[in-house]
Design a protein around this motif. Structure first.
Motif, PDB file in Angstrom:
ATOM      1  N   GLU A 242       0.809  -1.233   0.000  1.00 28.57           N
ATOM      2  CA  GLU A 242       0.000   0.000   0.000  1.00 28.57           C
ATOM      3  C   GLU A 242       0.836   1.275   0.000  1.00 28.57           C
ATOM      4  OE1 GLU A 242       0.413  -1.265   4.387  1.00 28.57           O
ATOM      5  OE2 GLU A 242       0.188  -2.213   2.424  1.00 28.57           O
ATOM      6  N   THR A 243       2.158   1.141   0.061  1.00 31.83           N
ATOM      7  CA  THR A 243       3.035   2.304   0.191  1.00 31.83           C
ATOM      8  C   THR A 243       2.830   3.330  -0.911  1.00 31.83           C
ATOM      9  OG1 THR A 243       4.736   1.042   1.347  1.00 31.83           O
ATOM     10  CG2 THR A 243       5.437   3.066   0.278  1.00 31.83           C
ATOM     11  N   ALA A 244       2.742   2.889  -2.158  1.00 37.06           N
ATOM     12  CA  ALA A 244       2.644   3.819  -3.289  1.00 37.06           C
ATOM     13  C   ALA A 244       1.473   4.780  -3.136  1.00 37.06           C
ATOM     14  CB  ALA A 244       2.515   3.033  -4.594  1.00 37.06           C
ATOM     15  N   PHE A 245       0.385   4.310  -2.529  1.00 38.64           N
ATOM     16  CA  PHE A 245      -0.792   5.168  -2.386  1.00 38.64           C
ATOM     17  C   PHE A 245      -0.752   5.972  -1.088  1.00 38.64           C
ATOM     18  CE2 PHE A 245      -2.005   1.424  -4.886  1.00 38.64           C
ATOM     19  CZ  PHE A 245      -2.453   2.034  -6.046  1.00 38.64           C
ATOM     20  N   ILE A 246      -0.395   5.302  -0.005  1.00 39.61           N
ATOM     21  CA  ILE A 246      -0.485   5.942   1.306  1.00 39.61           C
ATOM     22  C   ILE A 246       0.642   6.947   1.530  1.00 39.61           C
ATOM     23  CG2 ILE A 246      -0.459   5.531   3.798  1.00 39.61           C
ATOM     24  CD1 ILE A 246      -1.864   2.923   3.317  1.00 39.61           C
ATOM     25  N   LEU A 247       1.835   6.646   1.054  1.00 39.26           N
ATOM     26  CA  LEU A 247       2.961   7.546   1.278  1.00 39.26           C
ATOM     27  C   LEU A 247       2.707   8.914   0.656  1.00 39.26           C
ATOM     28  CD1 LEU A 247       5.677   7.492   2.706  1.00 39.26           C
ATOM     29  CD2 LEU A 247       6.743   6.823   0.553  1.00 39.26           C
ATOM     30  N   ALA A 248       2.124   8.916  -0.529  1.00 42.32           N
ATOM     31  CA  ALA A 248       1.817  10.192  -1.182  1.00 42.32           C
ATOM     32  C   ALA A 248       0.795  10.997  -0.386  1.00 42.32           C
ATOM     33  CB  ALA A 248       1.296   9.940  -2.590  1.00 42.32           C
ATOM     34  N   ALA A 249      -0.078  10.296   0.328  1.00 45.86           N
ATOM     35  CA  ALA A 249      -1.126  10.974   1.084  1.00 45.86           C
ATOM     36  C   ALA A 249      -0.652  11.485   2.440  1.00 45.86           C
ATOM     37  CB  ALA A 249      -2.306  10.028   1.284  1.00 45.86           C
ATOM     38  N   PHE A 250       0.379  10.833   3.008  1.00 42.45           N
ATOM     39  CA  PHE A 250       0.749  11.159   4.381  1.00 42.45           C
ATOM     40  C   PHE A 250       2.151  11.731   4.569  1.00 42.45           C
ATOM     41  CE2 PHE A 250      -2.788   8.220   5.168  1.00 42.45           C
ATOM     42  CZ  PHE A 250      -3.509   8.980   6.081  1.00 42.45           C
ATOM     43  N   SER A 251       3.005  11.686   3.575  1.00 39.52           N
ATOM     44  CA  SER A 251       4.337  12.266   3.732  1.00 39.52           C
ATOM     45  C   SER A 251       4.292  13.770   3.510  1.00 39.52           C
ATOM     46  CB  SER A 251       5.314  11.646   2.726  1.00 39.52           C
ATOM     47  OG  SER A 251       6.539  12.364   2.743  1.00 39.52           O
ATOM     48  N   MET A 252       4.919  14.511   4.410  1.00 38.25           N
ATOM     49  CA  MET A 252       4.951  15.965   4.269  1.00 38.25           C
ATOM     50  C   MET A 252       5.971  16.416   3.227  1.00 38.25           C
ATOM     51  SD  MET A 252       4.283  17.353   8.160  1.00 38.25           S
ATOM     52  CE  MET A 252       4.074  19.051   7.605  1.00 38.25           C
ATOM     53  N   ALA A 253       6.694  15.460   2.636  1.00 40.87           N
ATOM     54  CA  ALA A 253       7.555  15.799   1.503  1.00 40.87           C
ATOM     55  C   ALA A 253       6.704  16.136   0.282  1.00 40.87           C
ATOM     56  CB  ALA A 253       8.491  14.636   1.187  1.00 40.87           C
ATOM     57  N   ASN A 254       5.474  15.619   0.266  1.00 32.03           N
ATOM     58  CA  ASN A 254       4.538  15.899  -0.822  1.00 32.03           C
ATOM     59  C   ASN A 254       3.687  17.102  -0.444  1.00 32.03           C
ATOM     60  OD1 ASN A 254       2.692  15.919  -2.893  1.00 32.03           O
ATOM     61  ND2 ASN A 254       1.658  14.028  -2.267  1.00 32.03           N
ATOM     62  N   PRO A 255       3.824  18.236  -1.152  1.00 34.86           N
ATOM     63  CA  PRO A 255       3.072  19.438  -0.774  1.00 34.86           C
ATOM     64  C   PRO A 255       1.568  19.281  -0.909  1.00 34.86           C
ATOM     65  CG  PRO A 255       4.171  19.744  -2.889  1.00 34.86           C
ATOM     66  CD  PRO A 255       4.715  18.469  -2.300  1.00 34.86           C
ATOM     67  N   GLY A 256       1.125  18.230  -1.616  1.00 31.52           N
ATOM     68  CA  GLY A 256      -0.303  18.007  -1.769  1.00 31.52           C
ATOM     69  C   GLY A 256      -0.845  16.923  -0.865  1.00 31.52           C
ATOM     70  N   SER A 257      -0.097  16.545   0.159  1.00 33.02           N
ATOM     71  CA  SER A 257      -0.526  15.448   1.024  1.00 33.02           C
ATOM     72  C   SER A 257      -1.548  15.895   2.060  1.00 33.02           C
ATOM     73  CB  SER A 257       0.678  14.837   1.748  1.00 33.02           C
ATOM     74  OG  SER A 257       1.157  15.718   2.745  1.00 33.02           O
ATOM     75  N   PHE A 258      -2.318  14.919   2.533  1.00 30.97           N
ATOM     76  CA  PHE A 258      -3.290  15.171   3.600  1.00 30.97           C
ATOM     77  C   PHE A 258      -2.594  15.644   4.872  1.00 30.97           C
ATOM     78  CE2 PHE A 258      -5.824  13.287   7.184  1.00 30.97           C
ATOM     79  CZ  PHE A 258      -6.861  14.208   7.140  1.00 30.97           C
ATOM     80  N   ALA A 259      -1.347  15.221   5.051  1.00 36.59           N
ATOM     81  CA  ALA A 259      -0.589  15.619   6.244  1.00 36.59           C
ATOM     82  C   ALA A 259      -0.433  17.130   6.324  1.00 36.59           C
ATOM     83  CB  ALA A 259       0.781  14.944   6.246  1.00 36.59           C
ATOM     84  N   TRP A 260      -0.274  17.784   5.171  1.00 37.29           N
ATOM     85  CA  TRP A 260      -0.149  19.240   5.180  1.00 37.29           C
ATOM     86  C   TRP A 260      -1.465  19.909   5.555  1.00 37.29           C
ATOM     87  CZ3 TRP A 260       3.650  22.292   5.920  1.00 37.29           C
ATOM     88  CH2 TRP A 260       4.941  21.927   5.527  1.00 37.29           C
TER      89      TRP A 260
ATOM     90  N   LEU B 246       2.469  26.413  -0.141  1.00 37.02           N
ATOM     91  CA  LEU B 246       3.309  26.040   0.995  1.00 37.02           C
ATOM     92  C   LEU B 246       4.770  25.882   0.601  1.00 37.02           C
ATOM     93  CD1 LEU B 246       0.904  23.398   2.578  1.00 37.02           C
ATOM     94  CD2 LEU B 246       1.514  25.617   3.556  1.00 37.02           C
ATOM     95  N   PHE B 247       5.034  25.393  -0.607  1.00 39.11           N
ATOM     96  CA  PHE B 247       6.402  25.167  -1.058  1.00 39.11           C
ATOM     97  C   PHE B 247       6.884  26.271  -1.999  1.00 39.11           C
ATOM     98  CE2 PHE B 247       5.779  21.405   1.123  1.00 39.11           C
ATOM     99  CZ  PHE B 247       6.840  20.526   1.030  1.00 39.11           C
ATOM    100  N   SER B 248       6.158  27.364  -2.036  1.00 41.19           N
ATOM    101  CA  SER B 248       6.565  28.531  -2.831  1.00 41.19           C
ATOM    102  C   SER B 248       7.446  29.432  -1.970  1.00 41.19           C
ATOM    103  CB  SER B 248       5.328  29.309  -3.282  1.00 41.19           C
ATOM    104  OG  SER B 248       4.693  29.926  -2.168  1.00 41.19           O
TER     105      SER B 248
END
Length: 231
Positions: A122-140, A195-197
């Motif tokens: 499930e990493t490919a889907f969940i990591l994008a949603a929860f890692s703050m390295a991704n500016p579009g993640s739910f974590a942000w 956020l990443f601008s």
């Protein structure tokens, strides 16, 4: 005033300062120098570039949010009876949104490293949603609305301060912090890419400096109110 309560309040402020310095400055710089995470492209690239040092800033974030919450607790307990309702409102709001930020930091320090180290299906889907390295993640979304809510608590707590020079300064600083935090949360709803601008990075730096200045004035406030016994 109870000197033990006063000492507790000052220690809470120092805890918050520790969080600001190490979460907002020391570990982000060390990570950028030794183990930088490249701009988000894919979960695979994140995993290749992942290092445990990247989680240190979030571990220090625990000190930041706990210090802030405990400071609000002392402000509530030491506020004038006529302004207790403002203090209680600020404390209650702070508790709710501190829980949101805390949840996000648990995700960043525990769940994201687990995904990066073990790479389950499930990493490919969940990591994008929860890692703050991704500016579009739910974590942000959690992060910005968590701190936006904490900012709202600053607006309520601002009204416990009286009309003296020091307290008037604290009231203004609390209001500035609160309003800017709420605006940042709203901007995140409009466009998370900000956020990443350059504007996002500038806002982050200014916010950390503002909180540090508030903490310095809070230490002076506690001294003026005779809330601390050096003996």
């Amino acid at each position: 005033m109870n000197s033990k309560l006063a000492r507790f309040g000052r220690n809470a402020v120092y805890l918050n300062i520790f969080g600001i310095i190490f979460s907002g400055l020391v570990f982000p710089v060390l990570t950028a120098i030794f183990y930088p995470q490249p701009l988000w492209q894919s979960p695979d690239l994140f995993i290749e570039s992942f290092h445990p040092l990247q989680t240190a800033t979030f571990f220090c974030g625990y000190f930041l949010v706990i210090g802030s919450l405990l400071t609000f607790l002392v402000l509530y307990l030491t506020s004038n009876e006529t302004k207790k309702i403002w203090a209680l409102s600020g404390l209650a709001i702070n508790i709710v949104f501190t829980a949101i930020v805390f949840l996000n930091y648990i995700i960043q320090t525990t769940y994201v490293p687990y995904l990066a180290a073990n790479n389950p299906p499930e990493t490919a889907f969940i990591l994008a949603a929860f890692s703050m390295a991704n500016p579009g993640s739910f974590a942000w979304a959690l992060e910005m609305y968590g701190w936006g809510g904490i900012g709202l608590s600053f607006i309520f707590m601002a009204f416990i301060f009286e009309n003296g020079k020091l307290e008037s300064t604290l009231k203004i600083l609390f209001l500035i912090n609160g309003i800017s935090s709420c605006v940042s949360a709203i901007l995140t709803s409009v466009d998370m890419n900000w956020l990443f601008s350059p504007a996002g990075f500038t806002a982050l730096i200014v916010w950390n400096l503002l909180v540090l200045v508030i903490d310095i004035f809070l230490l002076q406030y506690f001294r003026k109110k005779n809330l601390y016994d050096d003996k």
